[in-house]
Each structure stands twice: as structure tokens, then as C-alpha cells.
Design an enzyme around this catalytic site. Structure first.
Site, PDB file in Angstrom:
ATOM      1  N   LYS A   1       0.670  -1.218   0.013  1.00 23.26           N
ATOM      2  CA  LYS A   1      -0.024   0.244  -0.088  1.00 23.26           C
ATOM      3  C   LYS A   1       0.634   1.335   0.172  1.00 23.26           C
ATOM      4  CE  LYS A   1      -0.326   0.124   4.919  1.00 23.26           C
ATOM      5  NZ  LYS A   1      -1.387   0.138   6.255  1.00 23.26           N
TER       6      LYS A   1
ATOM      7  N   CYS B   1      13.309  24.637   1.886  1.00 18.91           N
ATOM      8  CA  CYS B   1      12.428  25.432   0.985  1.00 18.91           C
ATOM      9  C   CYS B   1      11.479  24.431   0.222  1.00 18.91           C
ATOM     10  CB  CYS B   1      13.160  26.501   0.049  1.00 18.91           C
ATOM     11  SG  CYS B   1      14.315  27.507   0.747  1.00 18.91           S
ATOM     12  N   MET B   2      10.622  24.811  -0.666  1.00 22.27           N
ATOM     13  CA  MET B   2       9.851  23.968  -1.381  1.00 22.27           C
ATOM     14  C   MET B   2      10.545  23.110  -2.480  1.00 22.27           C
ATOM     15  SD  MET B   2       6.394  24.671  -3.888  1.00 22.27           S
ATOM     16  CE  MET B   2       5.439  25.396  -2.365  1.00 22.27           C
ATOM     17  N   ASP B   3      11.622  23.640  -2.935  1.00 23.47           N
ATOM     18  CA  ASP B   3      12.400  22.913  -3.899  1.00 23.47           C
ATOM     19  C   ASP B   3      13.559  22.676  -3.660  1.00 23.47           C
ATOM     20  OD1 ASP B   3       9.751  22.984  -5.632  1.00 23.47           O
ATOM     21  OD2 ASP B   3      10.314  25.175  -5.517  1.00 23.47           O
TER      22      ASP B   3
ATOM     23  N   ARG C   1      -9.789   0.708  15.053  1.00 23.47           N
ATOM     24  CA  ARG C   1      -9.946   1.430  13.473  1.00 23.47           C
ATOM     25  C   ARG C   1     -11.319   1.060  12.911  1.00 23.47           C
ATOM     26  NH1 ARG C   1      -4.106   1.618  10.623  1.00 23.47           N
ATOM     27  NH2 ARG C   1      -4.834  -0.545  10.411  1.00 23.47           N
TER      28      ARG C   1
ATOM     29  N   ARG D   1       1.261 -11.005   7.340  1.00 26.17           N
ATOM     30  CA  ARG D   1       1.385  -9.583   6.588  1.00 26.17           C
ATOM     31  C   ARG D   1       2.544  -8.734   6.695  1.00 26.17           C
ATOM     32  NH1 ARG D   1      -3.768  -9.262   9.066  1.00 26.17           N
ATOM     33  NH2 ARG D   1      -2.820  -7.565  10.184  1.00 26.17           N
TER      34      ARG D   1
ATOM     35  N   TYR E   1      14.826  31.268   4.215  1.00 29.76           N
ATOM     36  CA  TYR E   1      13.485  32.084   4.697  1.00 29.76           C
ATOM     37  C   TYR E   1      13.545  32.119   6.088  1.00 29.76           C
ATOM     38  CZ  TYR E   1      10.918  31.134   0.280  1.00 29.76           C
ATOM     39  OH  TYR E   1      10.442  31.218  -0.907  1.00 29.76           O
TER      40      TYR E   1
ATOM     41  N   HIS F   1      -5.713  -6.810  13.378  1.00 30.52           N
ATOM     42  CA  HIS F   1      -4.594  -6.083  13.314  1.00 30.52           C
ATOM     43  C   HIS F   1      -4.151  -5.663  14.809  1.00 30.52           C
ATOM     44  CE1 HIS F   1      -1.313  -3.753  11.486  1.00 30.52           C
ATOM     45  NE2 HIS F   1      -1.948  -2.756  12.005  1.00 30.52           N
TER      46      HIS F   1
END
Length: 387
Positions: free
Chosen positions: A38, A314-316, A135, A221, A267, A165
Site C-alpha cells: 500500500k 524550502c519547497m524545492d 480503527r 502480513r 527564509y 490487526h
């Protein structure tokens, strides 16, 4: 498939297969291995990991979403797949068409799903029992009995499995795991006394499969441990065999500059140079899954040495301290090994006050994956250009 930025993750499929092989030796021969792929195989690549796991001996696959299961089918995976999350009853026909097993636990769901199928059509289902995770799953003996009866009596459903689980199998001093074992065994006995015998019974996640190999019924699992990561820090001391991490993360210096005392970086100007020093810029940021928190006390490897981030991620892009002037193009490792030095996913998780699961899962589609086996590159996967 090419990529056009010097940031990439390497996935060692040989490590995946070695971990599966270790579990195969550790578990009873009757116990099937279900490879949990998953969330894009915890960020490693669902199709590639699924293929490698099956080749190594896994006989089942599991995912969280119907979408993930269909994607594997479209890529040619033919092994049994269990969707462990909730599927809408209106989508049950997809499970029939793609031969996908579904998790069920609600009486009303079964009634609604049954209406979507015609005579002669049946879907494999696994009854989820909530023994303490809180859950999803049927909780009371009465609810479990009702759902089991409906499954067994409705021709549109094949009672393929039943499972639960564990919430604390990765904690060495937890009474809850024993209580959950006992409750699930009681449920299994009750269902059997009803004259119903699901083909597969399973309760073993990675932690339980490592600690209690003979108590798992007939499927284990295997999720986080398949990727070479320990389910919890405290379990490292009791591992029955070593786990081999499959993922490493790398980038390269794209800019190197000298800053003077008082100069700031990134920043908020939170990083202020106290002396003359060298700063390197990396083409990776929080949009790649390398979140801002990693910059607070995080480290990278460059030329086999640890060095720290400089300022906010930063973002990138992000910046690091350099021990001396270096060339643009120098490889920097964020997860993995350089020489004798290593930064593990556990190291990153500890610094960020989270768990190793989250570190690999957060890596976004912007990060190309390079798949290797026995040291040889098999495939380069760039999800951005894969259309």
C-alpha cells in the site's frame, strides 16, 4: 525513462527479496507471506516491489485502496490482492471484474454490495475483526456472528478470510497484544463452531511476524520489515534476523558559495553565519517530501562526512554547511551510506520525532526512483513523465 534534476531515490530490490527470504526461513512453512505494498509500497514503488516480493516467495499482496489494487492488475500482477481498507459497496463489481479480495465488517455493506452483483457473480471477502485497534472491523461477538452468517449464506460472497490487526505488537511490554491474540482466537473458534471455515486466517503484521512466528495462523502480513526497516526502535534488540534497508536518497550540489559573518541563509533568516564558511544548495525540498522539520537538526553525507542543514528547507531547495569549498555536482546522501558513514531512515525519523514509516511514505512523485538488483540498474521511474 530520464529525469532532469539531480535528486533521486535508489531502491534495492535485492534487499526486498533478501528480507522476504529471511521471513520465509523464520516462519512455519504453512504460513503464506502477504507483501504489503500500500501507499506505493511505502514510497518504494508498488509494482516493482510487488514483482520482487512475489519472485522471492510472497503468495499474497495487500493494499489499502481499490485504486491501488486495480493499478497493480493493470500492470500485470496476477497474484491474490486484498484491499485492507473500506471499499464502497457500489464499487464491488470492480472487485469481481479485477479478481480483488475485499475487507468487510458491516452487515449493511453486505446487503448493499450484494445488490450490485447478478446471479453467478461472487466476490472474495475477508472479515475484519476489531480486537483492540479501534480503527475498522466488527467488534462484538454478536456483530461478528451476524456478518459471518451473511457472508456464508450469500452466494455473492466467498468467505475467503478473516483477520485482525495489532495495535502494540511492536511494544515489548504490552499486555494488549496478548489480549488481542486471545480475542481473535475466541472469534475463530466461534466462527468454526458455526460451521464456517474461512480459507485464510491472519493477524501477523511485521512486528508480530518477527516476534510470534508460530502464532499467526496461515498468513503473515509483512510491511515495514520487508523494506528493511524495524517496526519500532525497541524491537532492534530482539530481531531474529537482520533487516536490509532497500531505499536510499541522494541529490547533488547545484551551487556552492562562500558567506561572510552575519550573512543569512533561507527564509526567515534563521541561519546566521558566525564566521566565513561555505554553503551548498541542494535541489530537494518539502515538495519532494523532505519536510521543513528535517532541517532543524538534520544531517546529510557529503564526501563521507556528516554535515548539517543551513536554514529552513524550502519547497524545492535546501542548503547545507560544507566543511570546505566543493565542486558543483558533488553527490550528497540524505538516506543511505557513503563510505563508512550512514544516515538511516531511523536517524531521520528520530530527528524529526516521527517513525521510519513516514520518512519513505512522504517521498513524492517528483523524486525519480532508480531500481537496482544485484547492483545493476533495472529501471528508472520518473512518475512525472510517466504518461
Amino acid at each position: 525513462m530520464n529525469y532532469y534534476r539531480d535528486t533521486w531515490a535508489e531502491i534495492d530490490l535485492s534487499a526486498i527479496q533478501e528480507n522476504i527470504a529471511s521471513f520465509r526461513k523464520h516462519l512455519p512453512q504453512k504460513t503464506n507471506i502477504m507483501a504489503v505494498v500500500k501507499a506505493n509500497a511505502y514510497g518504494h514503488g508498488a509494482y516493482q516491489v510487488a514483482s520482487a516480493a512475489v519472485e522471492a516467495g510472497a503468495t499474497w499482496l495487500s493494499v489499502a485502496l481499490m485504486d491501488e489494487a486495480i493499478a497493480l492488475r493493470k500492470q500485470g500482477i496476477e497474484e491474490p490482492i486484498l484491499v485492507m481498507g473500506v471499499t464502497r459497496p457500489s464499487d464491488v463489481r470492480l472487485a469481481y471484474e479485477w479478481k480483488i479480495s475485499l475487507t468487510v465488517f458491516q452487515q449493511e455493506w453486505l446487503h448493499e454490495a450484494s445488490k450490485q452483483l447478478v446471479d453467478g457473480e461472487a466476490v472474495n471477502v475477508h472479515l475484519k475483526v476489531d480486537t483492540g485497534m479501534g480503527r475498522i472491523g466488527a467488534r462484538s461477538f454478536e456483530d461478528i456472528q451476524q456478518v459471518a452468517t451473511t457472508i456464508a449464506s450469500n452466494p455473492h460472497f466467498i468467505f475467503e478470510g478473516m483477520f485482525t490487526h495489532f495495535a502494540t505488537a511492536d511494544e515489548l511490554q504490552s499486555e494488549l497484544v496478548d489480549q488481542q491474540f486471545a480475542r481473535f482466537e475466541d472469534v475463530v473458534d466461534m466462527v468454526r463452531q458455526m460451521g464456517v471455515e474461512p480459507t485464510y486466517l491472519h493477524c501477523g503484521n511485521s512486528a508480530a511476524s518477527l516476534r510470534f512466528p508460530t502464532k499467526l495462523f496461515n498468513i503473515a502480513r509483512i510491511g515495514i520489515a520487508m523494506y528493511g526497516l524495524t517496526p519500532s526502535p525497541e524491537m532492534k534488540a530482539v530481531l531474529p534476523f537482520s533487516l536490509k534497508p532497500a531505499l536510499s536518497l541522494h541529490t547533488k550540489l547545484v551551487h556552492v558559495k562562500k558567506v561572510e559573518p552575519g550573512d543569512t541563509v533561507s527564509y526567515g533568516a534563521t541561519y546566521v553565519a558566525l564566521k566565513e564558511e561555505w554553503i551548498g544548495t541542494l535541489p530537494i525540498g518539502y515538495a519532494d517530501g523532505w519536510i521543513r522539520r528535517y532541517g532543524e537538526n538534520g544531517e546529510v553525507l557529503v564526501q563521507g562526512k556528516r554535515t548539517r542543514f543551513a536554514g529552513r528547507i524550502c519547497m524545492d531547495q535546501s542548503m547545507i554547511q560544507l566543511p570546505h569549498e566543493m565542486n558543483v555536482g558533488e553527490t550528497v546522501t540524505l538516506i543511505g551510506r557513503q563510505g563508512e558513514a550512514e544516515i538511516s531512515a531511523d536517524d531521520v525519523a528520530r530527528q524529526a520525532m516521527t517513525i521510519n514509516y513516514e520518512i519513505s511514505c512522504l517521498l513524492t512523485a517528483r523524486v525519480p526512483r532508480i531500481y537496482k538488483k544485484q547492483g545493476r540498474i533495472l529501471e528508472k521511474m520518473n512518475a512525472i513523465l510517466n504518461f
